[in-house]
Design a protein around this motif. Structure first.
Motif, PDB file in Angstrom:
ATOM      1  N   MET A 175      81.164  14.820 -67.375  1.00 41.88           N
ATOM      2  CA  MET A 175      81.808  14.006 -66.344  1.00 41.88           C
ATOM      3  C   MET A 175      80.962  14.006 -65.079  1.00 41.88           C
ATOM      4  SD  MET A 175      85.876  14.762 -66.755  1.00 41.88           S
ATOM      5  CE  MET A 175      85.739  16.532 -66.443  1.00 41.88           C
ATOM      6  N   SER A 176      81.139  12.945 -64.273  1.00 43.35           N
ATOM      7  CA  SER A 176      80.292  12.797 -63.098  1.00 43.35           C
ATOM      8  C   SER A 176      81.081  12.309 -61.897  1.00 43.35           C
ATOM      9  CB  SER A 176      79.171  11.792 -63.383  1.00 43.35           C
ATOM     10  OG  SER A 176      78.354  12.223 -64.445  1.00 43.35           O
ATOM     11  N   GLN A 177      80.676  12.846 -60.755  1.00 45.79           N
ATOM     12  CA  GLN A 177      81.186  12.330 -59.493  1.00 45.79           C
ATOM     13  C   GLN A 177      80.100  11.453 -58.898  1.00 45.79           C
ATOM     14  OE1 GLN A 177      81.319  14.821 -55.981  1.00 45.79           O
ATOM     15  NE2 GLN A 177      83.414  14.132 -55.558  1.00 45.79           N
ATOM     16  N   VAL A 178      80.473  10.224 -58.518  1.00 47.83           N
ATOM     17  CA  VAL A 178      79.509   9.261 -57.997  1.00 47.83           C
ATOM     18  C   VAL A 178      79.888   8.927 -56.561  1.00 47.83           C
ATOM     19  CG1 VAL A 178      78.509   6.960 -58.276  1.00 47.83           C
ATOM     20  CG2 VAL A 178      79.102   8.312 -60.293  1.00 47.83           C
ATOM     21  N   LYS A 179      78.876   8.854 -55.709  1.00 43.37           N
ATOM     22  CA  LYS A 179      79.111   8.542 -54.306  1.00 43.37           C
ATOM     23  C   LYS A 179      78.143   7.454 -53.866  1.00 43.37           C
ATOM     24  CE  LYS A 179      79.346  10.732 -49.723  1.00 43.37           C
ATOM     25  NZ  LYS A 179      79.190  12.007 -48.973  1.00 43.37           N
ATOM     26  N   LEU A 180      78.665   6.404 -53.242  1.00 45.54           N
ATOM     27  CA  LEU A 180      77.866   5.324 -52.683  1.00 45.54           C
ATOM     28  C   LEU A 180      78.016   5.377 -51.156  1.00 45.54           C
ATOM     29  CD1 LEU A 180      79.103   4.371 -55.569  1.00 45.54           C
ATOM     30  CD2 LEU A 180      78.206   2.143 -54.927  1.00 45.54           C
ATOM     31  N   THR A 181      76.905   5.388 -50.457  1.00 45.22           N
ATOM     32  CA  THR A 181      76.925   5.520 -48.995  1.00 45.22           C
ATOM     33  C   THR A 181      76.205   4.357 -48.341  1.00 45.22           C
ATOM     34  OG1 THR A 181      76.908   7.936 -49.255  1.00 45.22           O
ATOM     35  CG2 THR A 181      76.377   7.051 -47.080  1.00 45.22           C
ATOM     36  N   HIS A 182      76.945   3.545 -47.608  1.00 44.18           N
ATOM     37  CA  HIS A 182      76.402   2.431 -46.816  1.00 44.18           C
ATOM     38  C   HIS A 182      75.461   1.548 -47.647  1.00 44.18           C
ATOM     39  CE1 HIS A 182      78.218   4.213 -43.317  1.00 44.18           C
ATOM     40  NE2 HIS A 182      77.561   5.344 -43.501  1.00 44.18           N
ATOM     41  N   ILE A 183      75.936   1.162 -48.833  1.00 40.55           N
ATOM     42  CA  ILE A 183      75.129   0.337 -49.731  1.00 40.55           C
ATOM     43  C   ILE A 183      75.072  -1.097 -49.211  1.00 40.55           C
ATOM     44  CG2 ILE A 183      74.986  -0.655 -52.054  1.00 40.55           C
ATOM     45  CD1 ILE A 183      74.235   2.279 -51.932  1.00 40.55           C
ATOM     46  N   HIS A 184      73.874  -1.628 -49.158  1.00 39.59           N
ATOM     47  CA  HIS A 184      73.651  -3.003 -48.714  1.00 39.59           C
ATOM     48  C   HIS A 184      72.741  -3.676 -49.736  1.00 39.59           C
ATOM     49  CE1 HIS A 184      73.344  -6.252 -45.715  1.00 39.59           C
ATOM     50  NE2 HIS A 184      72.105  -6.393 -46.152  1.00 39.59           N
ATOM     51  N   LYS A 185      73.127  -4.907 -50.117  1.00 37.89           N
ATOM     52  CA  LYS A 185      72.298  -5.669 -51.051  1.00 37.89           C
ATOM     53  C   LYS A 185      72.185  -7.098 -50.554  1.00 37.89           C
ATOM     54  CE  LYS A 185      70.000  -6.795 -54.732  1.00 37.89           C
ATOM     55  NZ  LYS A 185      68.631  -6.261 -54.981  1.00 37.89           N
ATOM     56  N   ALA A 186      70.947  -7.571 -50.405  1.00 36.32           N
ATOM     57  CA  ALA A 186      70.716  -8.936 -49.933  1.00 36.32           C
ATOM     58  C   ALA A 186      69.590  -9.566 -50.741  1.00 36.32           C
ATOM     59  CB  ALA A 186      70.366  -8.943 -48.446  1.00 36.32           C
ATOM     60  N   TYR A 187      69.732 -10.870 -50.990  1.00 40.47           N
ATOM     61  CA  TYR A 187      68.678 -11.664 -51.605  1.00 40.47           C
ATOM     62  C   TYR A 187      68.167 -12.621 -50.533  1.00 40.47           C
ATOM     63  CZ  TYR A 187      70.629  -9.982 -56.027  1.00 40.47           C
ATOM     64  OH  TYR A 187      71.083  -9.195 -57.059  1.00 40.47           O
ATOM     65  N   GLU A 188      66.972 -12.360 -50.014  1.00 43.59           N
ATOM     66  CA  GLU A 188      66.411 -13.127 -48.901  1.00 43.59           C
ATOM     67  C   GLU A 188      67.417 -13.134 -47.743  1.00 43.59           C
ATOM     68  OE1 GLU A 188      65.223 -16.880 -50.507  1.00 43.59           O
ATOM     69  OE2 GLU A 188      63.528 -16.020 -51.621  1.00 43.59           O
ATOM     70  N   THR A 189      68.062 -14.277 -47.484  1.00 45.03           N
ATOM     71  CA  THR A 189      68.989 -14.328 -46.344  1.00 45.03           C
ATOM     72  C   THR A 189      70.455 -14.189 -46.765  1.00 45.03           C
ATOM     73  OG1 THR A 189      69.068 -16.749 -46.498  1.00 45.03           O
ATOM     74  CG2 THR A 189      67.422 -15.785 -45.014  1.00 45.03           C
ATOM     75  N   ALA A 190      70.707 -14.115 -48.071  1.00 42.32           N
ATOM     76  CA  ALA A 190      72.091 -14.043 -48.565  1.00 42.32           C
ATOM     77  C   ALA A 190      72.494 -12.592 -48.793  1.00 42.32           C
ATOM     78  CB  ALA A 190      72.229 -14.838 -49.861  1.00 42.32           C
ATOM     79  N   THR A 191      73.533 -12.146 -48.103  1.00 39.92           N
ATOM     80  CA  THR A 191      74.053 -10.794 -48.274  1.00 39.92           C
ATOM     81  C   THR A 191      75.121 -10.785 -49.366  1.00 39.92           C
ATOM     82  OG1 THR A 191      73.625 -10.193 -45.976  1.00 39.92           O
ATOM     83  CG2 THR A 191      75.270  -8.878 -47.163  1.00 39.92           C
ATOM     84  N   VAL A 192      74.957  -9.912 -50.353  1.00 42.48           N
ATOM     85  CA  VAL A 192      75.900  -9.830 -51.473  1.00 42.48           C
ATOM     86  C   VAL A 192      76.838  -8.641 -51.308  1.00 42.48           C
ATOM     87  CG1 VAL A 192      76.118  -9.688 -53.988  1.00 42.48           C
ATOM     88  CG2 VAL A 192      74.182 -10.902 -52.972  1.00 42.48           C
ATOM     89  N   ILE A 193      76.280  -7.485 -50.922  1.00 44.31           N
ATOM     90  CA  ILE A 193      77.065  -6.281 -50.658  1.00 44.31           C
ATOM     91  C   ILE A 193      76.759  -5.839 -49.237  1.00 44.31           C
ATOM     92  CG2 ILE A 193      77.512  -3.886 -51.297  1.00 44.31           C
ATOM     93  CD1 ILE A 193      78.451  -5.781 -53.432  1.00 44.31           C
ATOM     94  N   ASN A 194      77.823  -5.596 -48.446  1.00 46.30           N
ATOM     95  CA  ASN A 194      77.611  -5.319 -47.028  1.00 46.30           C
ATOM     96  C   ASN A 194      78.190  -3.955 -46.644  1.00 46.30           C
ATOM     97  OD1 ASN A 194      76.971  -5.709 -44.302  1.00 46.30           O
ATOM     98  ND2 ASN A 194      78.966  -6.658 -43.895  1.00 46.30           N
ATOM     99  N   ASP A 195      77.300  -2.969 -46.408  1.00 45.12           N
ATOM    100  CA  ASP A 195      77.680  -1.657 -45.870  1.00 45.12           C
ATOM    101  C   ASP A 195      78.867  -1.058 -46.627  1.00 45.12           C
ATOM    102  OD1 ASP A 195      77.401   0.526 -44.184  1.00 45.12           O
ATOM    103  OD2 ASP A 195      78.835  -0.256 -42.733  1.00 45.12           O
ATOM    104  N   LEU A 196      78.712  -0.918 -47.935  1.00 44.77           N
ATOM    105  CA  LEU A 196      79.811  -0.448 -48.791  1.00 44.77           C
ATOM    106  C   LEU A 196      79.666   1.041 -49.070  1.00 44.77           C
ATOM    107  CD1 LEU A 196      81.289  -2.264 -51.843  1.00 44.77           C
ATOM    108  CD2 LEU A 196      80.586   0.119 -52.094  1.00 44.77           C
ATOM    109  N   SER A 197      80.743   1.783 -48.826  1.00 49.86           N
ATOM    110  CA  SER A 197      80.788   3.217 -49.135  1.00 49.86           C
ATOM    111  C   SER A 197      81.978   3.481 -50.043  1.00 49.86           C
ATOM    112  CB  SER A 197      80.900   4.049 -47.862  1.00 49.86           C
ATOM    113  OG  SER A 197      79.744   3.905 -47.048  1.00 49.86           O
ATOM    114  N   LEU A 198      81.754   4.324 -51.058  1.00 47.65           N
ATOM    115  CA  LEU A 198      82.788   4.554 -52.071  1.00 47.65           C
ATOM    116  C   LEU A 198      82.516   5.864 -52.783  1.00 47.65           C
ATOM    117  CD1 LEU A 198      85.149   3.409 -53.883  1.00 47.65           C
ATOM    118  CD2 LEU A 198      83.362   2.319 -55.253  1.00 47.65           C
ATOM    119  N   GLU A 199      83.572   6.603 -53.084  1.00 45.85           N
ATOM    120  CA  GLU A 199      83.459   7.814 -53.891  1.00 45.85           C
ATOM    121  C   GLU A 199      84.291   7.663 -55.154  1.00 45.85           C
ATOM    122  OE1 GLU A 199      83.845  11.626 -52.095  1.00 45.85           O
ATOM    123  OE2 GLU A 199      83.002  10.990 -50.173  1.00 45.85           O
TER     124      GLU A 199
END
Length: 356
Positions: free
Chosen positions: A1-25
């Motif tokens: 089993m695993s614990q996963v943590k995402l901290t301030h994840i940002h994903k953009a393609y050129e000028t298009a932002t897909v994921i904006n400052d996402l944090s999740l445990e």
């Protein structure tokens, strides 16, 4: 089993932002479901967790170790896609074991796991068949078996049931839940299906335009949506929502009134279809009438659609109730304790502390 943590994840393609400052445990052994409209970023987020998509900025951790730039092989996560992606020229058994060979794993070392997986997914009699000889549900079970024999730290599932008919969806969904109950492997599941999300999840994450709108149990999202978007998205059919005027901080719907400690001219009022009843109430209170637009037989119930002075209204009634013709006036009543209120300015839920 695993614990996963995402901290301030940002994903953009050129000028298009897909994921904006996402944090999740994501907790050990949790079944987490990501929901949202098409294009909200849920599949992109899943692919970043898998390592199939690079992260623009932010960090990913698994069991306390950063894996932001680790390869999919190092992460040891198994992903089950919407398409089965089976090799048509290989048998079921070859499809299941192919990844093991690519990774250089010895088949004899995993004989027990392979046998248990095949038995659990009821594939024993299908091992010599090729994908073209299988039904959609059988192919999906083969894809699941291929993922399981990897013995992954995390399962990632991207709408795995969307290509199946209603009966098979129910069957395979039950199989996934039985699998999770048995293996206790942390699972992140992407879907747009309300029933899947509400019945499968330990927690649901609602996404809109790459941002988290609310995280919580299915019960929490249903009973206490955090904002107007979640209220309209969770539930099928969706919540009845009306923008109503607020005069002297007083909101009125028919003969129901409430004082609000908010400085706004309008608020949103929501009522779920299941909290509205056909016909007048016993005491003649909380009633409204409207013009019958249509009614739809859903099997055990009918969905009634009215046009009221406040806007369109949907509610359920018994399937054997005799309803008047279209355009006739129909009376119903609502349950005031089930009313949801949202700010007209911010669209956030109005808290109980703001009810006077």
């Amino acid at each position: 089993m695993s614990q996963v943590k995402l901290t301030h994840i940002h994903k953009a393609y050129e000028t298009a932002t897909v994921i904006n400052d996402l944090s999740l445990e994501i907790a050990d052994g949790e079944f987490l479901v990501l929901v949202g409209a098409s294009g909200c970023g849920k599949s992109t987020l899943l692919r970043m967790i898998a390592g199939l998509e690079p992260v623009s900025s932010g960090a990913l951790y698994c069991d306390g170790k950063e894996i932001t730039h680790s390869s999919p092989k190092v992460r040891n996560f198994s992903m089950i896609f919407q398409s089965y992606a089976l090799f048509p020229h290989m048998s079921v058994e070859q499809n299941i074991t192919f990844g093991m060979k690519v990774r250089g794993e010895k088949l004899r070392d995993k004989r027990d796991l392979l046998a248990q997986t095949v038995a659990m997914l009821q594939l024993d009699e299908l091992l010599k068949r090729r994908p073209k000889e299988l039904s959609g549900g059988q192919r999906q079970r083969v894809a699941m078996a291929r993922a399981i024999v990897r013995d992954p730290r995390l399962f990632l599932m991207d709408e795995p049931l969307s290509n199946l008919d209603a009966k098979l969806r129910h069957e395979v969904r039950d199989g996934i839940m039985a699998l999770h109950a048995r293996l206790k492997t942390t699972t992140v599941y992407v879907t747009h299906d309300q029933v899947e999300a509400m019945t499968m999840a330990d927690r649901i994450v609602v996404l809109d335009k790459g941002e988290i709108q609310q995280i919580g149990s299915p019960e929490a999202l249903y009973h206490s949506p955090a904002n107007l978007f979640v209220a309209s998205f969770i539930g099928s059919p969706s919540m009845n929502l009306w923008s109503l005027p607020l005069q002297n901080q007083q909101l009125q719907l028919c003969d129901w009134t409430v004082q609000l400690d908010v400085d706004e001219s309008k608020v949103w009022l929501g009522l779920r279809p299941e909290h509205i009843k056909l016909g007048p109430s016993a005491d003649g209170r909380y009633q409204m009438s409207g013009q019958l637009l249509r009614h739809e037989l859903l099997g055990h119930v009918r969905l009634v659609c009215l046009q009221t002075a406040f806007g369109p209204l949907q509610f359920f009634c018994e399937n054997d109730v005799s309803l008047p013709d279209v355009d006739a006036t129909v009376t119903c009543h609502f349950l005031p304790e089930r009313v949801h209120l949202f700010s007209g300015a911010t669209q956030q839920r109005i808290a109980d502390k703001d009810l006077l």
